[in-house]
Design an enzyme around this catalytic site. Structure first.
Site, short mmCIF file in Angstrom:
data_model
loop_
_atom_site.label_atom_id
_atom_site.label_comp_id
_atom_site.label_asym_id
_atom_site.label_seq_id
_atom_site.Cartn_x
_atom_site.Cartn_y
_atom_site.Cartn_z
N GLY A 122 0.83 -1.20 0.00
CA GLY A 122 0.00 0.00 0.00
C GLY A 122 0.86 1.25 0.00
N LYS A 171 -4.38 -6.75 13.91
CA LYS A 171 -4.14 -5.93 12.72
C LYS A 171 -4.80 -4.55 12.89
CE LYS A 171 -2.85 -6.04 8.24
NZ LYS A 171 -1.49 -6.41 7.84
N LYS A 207 -1.62 -9.21 3.40
CA LYS A 207 -1.46 -9.35 1.95
C LYS A 207 -0.12 -9.99 1.56
CE LYS A 207 1.49 -5.95 0.31
NZ LYS A 207 2.05 -5.66 1.60
N LYS A 221 6.66 -9.61 5.67
CA LYS A 221 7.28 -9.78 4.34
C LYS A 221 8.34 -10.88 4.39
CE LYS A 221 6.57 -4.94 3.43
NZ LYS A 221 5.20 -5.14 2.94
P1 ADP Z 1 3.84 -2.13 2.72
O1 ADP Z 1 2.77 -1.12 2.54
O2 ADP Z 1 4.70 -2.28 1.53
O3 ADP Z 1 3.35 -3.45 3.28
P2 ADP Z 1 5.04 -1.64 5.36
O4 ADP Z 1 5.05 -0.27 5.91
O5 ADP Z 1 4.11 -2.63 5.93
O6 ADP Z 1 4.86 -1.49 3.78
O7 ADP Z 1 6.51 -2.26 5.47
C1 ADP Z 1 7.64 -1.58 4.95
C2 ADP Z 1 8.32 -0.79 6.06
O8 ADP Z 1 8.96 -1.66 6.99
C3 ADP Z 1 9.45 0.09 5.62
O9 ADP Z 1 8.99 1.34 5.17
C4 ADP Z 1 10.31 0.22 6.89
O10 ADP Z 1 10.06 1.48 7.51
C5 ADP Z 1 9.81 -0.87 7.80
N1 ADP Z 1 10.82 -1.74 8.40
C6 ADP Z 1 10.74 -2.21 9.68
N2 ADP Z 1 11.75 -3.00 9.97
C7 ADP Z 1 12.52 -3.07 8.86
C8 ADP Z 1 13.73 -3.78 8.54
N3 ADP Z 1 14.34 -4.57 9.44
N4 ADP Z 1 14.25 -3.63 7.32
C9 ADP Z 1 13.65 -2.83 6.41
N5 ADP Z 1 12.50 -2.15 6.65
C10 ADP Z 1 11.93 -2.27 7.85
MG MG Z 2 2.54 -3.81 5.19
#
Ligand code: ADP
Ligand code: MG
Length: 310
Positions: A12, A129, A209, A271
């Site tokens: 997102g 969530k 997702k 992820k």
């Molecule tokens: P999306 O919308 O793609 O699911 P999220 O915000 O859920 O994005 O996840 C991506 C975010 O995870 C990044 O913007 C970063 O700030 C955060 N993040 C937290 N821990 C880590 C990590 N260990 N390595 C990289 N990013 C991280």
């Molecule tokens: Mg996310």
């Protein structure tokens, strides 16, 4: 060139930039994202796209609440279905011209997708969530809803996030792909349903997702599972002075880092978990990357590349 099948999960945050969630901003962000996706298709891959819907579903919930005295409020899973349709439309409408500019006349098919979850999932007992907007205070009559405080930012509704078990529309997605379409499916983690004797019943939850993307990738026997977000990969000690971005990493090593708590719950942890599930189930490669580097990631020289070791 052997055709490889790619399932790409777009975050997102990677497709909506900043705080503006108005229609023009969404349309522009999606159009920008689709120029990258078009490159992926132009490189000769079969592509299935899935994507998050956090900001959009949050907006719908708020509308429901504000308008509930005027028009009936609808369940959360209806809101997920509505965002699948709208975002799917934006994607199709942006991706087709992007493909056309690259000389490709490929059709984009958007599939309203249900994902089976279990009524016995322990997640029902521990809503985790966060969805929708922050509030300075928890609402007075929570109406069976769970609200949790997130420090200074305020209170937010939290819902159950059960495990995705099965994609109801899997064979439809597969046939569209084999007929040459670029397929958009499983937005927002999919519409959560439980199996009943007569079919399926929608339930109020949000499926992660990234995890449903991994299930989609495994179920379609994808060669590559790409998780595109707004950072270039997964890092150890993220944000610290000695932060270390991971490049190629084995599934076993990444599993070890994950169990040591290197990745934040709710953002990078799902992820990493999704990438690991894909390779541990026999998938060849999963990659966590930024949307801008998605083509490089598919070629094996960008992002955190998780090797199944096969
Ligand atoms: P999306 O919308 O793609 O699911 P999220 O915000 O859920 O994005 O996840 C991506 C975010 O995870 C990044 O913007 C970063 O700030 C955060 N993040 C937290 N821990 C880590 C990590 N260990 N390595 C990289 N990013 C991280
Ligand atoms: Mg996310």
């Amino acid at each position: 060139v052997p055709v490889s099948r790619i399932v790409a999960a777009l975050g997102g945050n990677a497709i909506v930039h900043g705080a503006d969630t108005g229609p023009t901003a969404q349309q522009e962000s999606v159009a920008l994202a689709m120029t990258q996706v078009a490159e992926l298709v132009a490189a000769g891959h079969e592509v299935v796209l899935t994507h998050g819907n956090g900001p959009q579903v949050g907006n719908l919930l708020l509308k429901n609440e504000l308008a509930r005295d005027v028009v009936p409020a609808v369940p959360l899973h209806w809101c997920v279905a509505q965002t699948q349709a709208t975002i799917g439309f934006l994607i199709a409408n942006a991706l087709e011209p992007s493909l056309h500019r690259l000389g490709l006349d490929r059709r984009v098919a958007v599939v309203v997708t249900r994902v089976v979850v279990s009524a016995d999932d322990s997640a029902w007992w521990t809503p985790s969530k966060p969805i929708g907007e922050f509030r300075p205070e928890a609402p007075a009559a929570p109406d069976r809803e769970v609200w949790r405080q997130f420090g200074d930012r305020g209170w937010r509704r939290v819902v159950a996030s059960p495990e995705p078990l099965e994609i109801v529309e899997l064979e439809t997605i597969r046939s569209l792909l084999e007929a040459g379409s670029v397929v958009v499916a499983g937005c927002g983690g999919g519409i959560p349903v439980v199996r009943r004797a007569y079919g399926f019943e929608g339930v109020n939850a949000v499926v992660d997702k990234d995890l449903s993307g991994a299930l989609l990738a495994r179920s379609l026997e994808a060669d590559l599972f790409v998780i595109a977000t707004d950072v270039k990969g997964a890092a150890l000690r993220f944000g610290e002075p000695d932060e270390e971005w991971l490049g190629k990493v084995s599934g076993a090593q990444l599993r070890e880092y994950a169990s040591q708590g290197f990745f934040e719950q709710g953002s990078m942890a799902p992820k990493v978990e999704a990438a690991l599930r894909f390779v541990e189930a026999g998938g060849r490669t999963a990659v966590i990357t930024s949307l801008a580097e998605v083509v490089g990631a598919a070629e094996g020289h960008a992002g955190t590349i998780v090797d199944g070791g096969v």
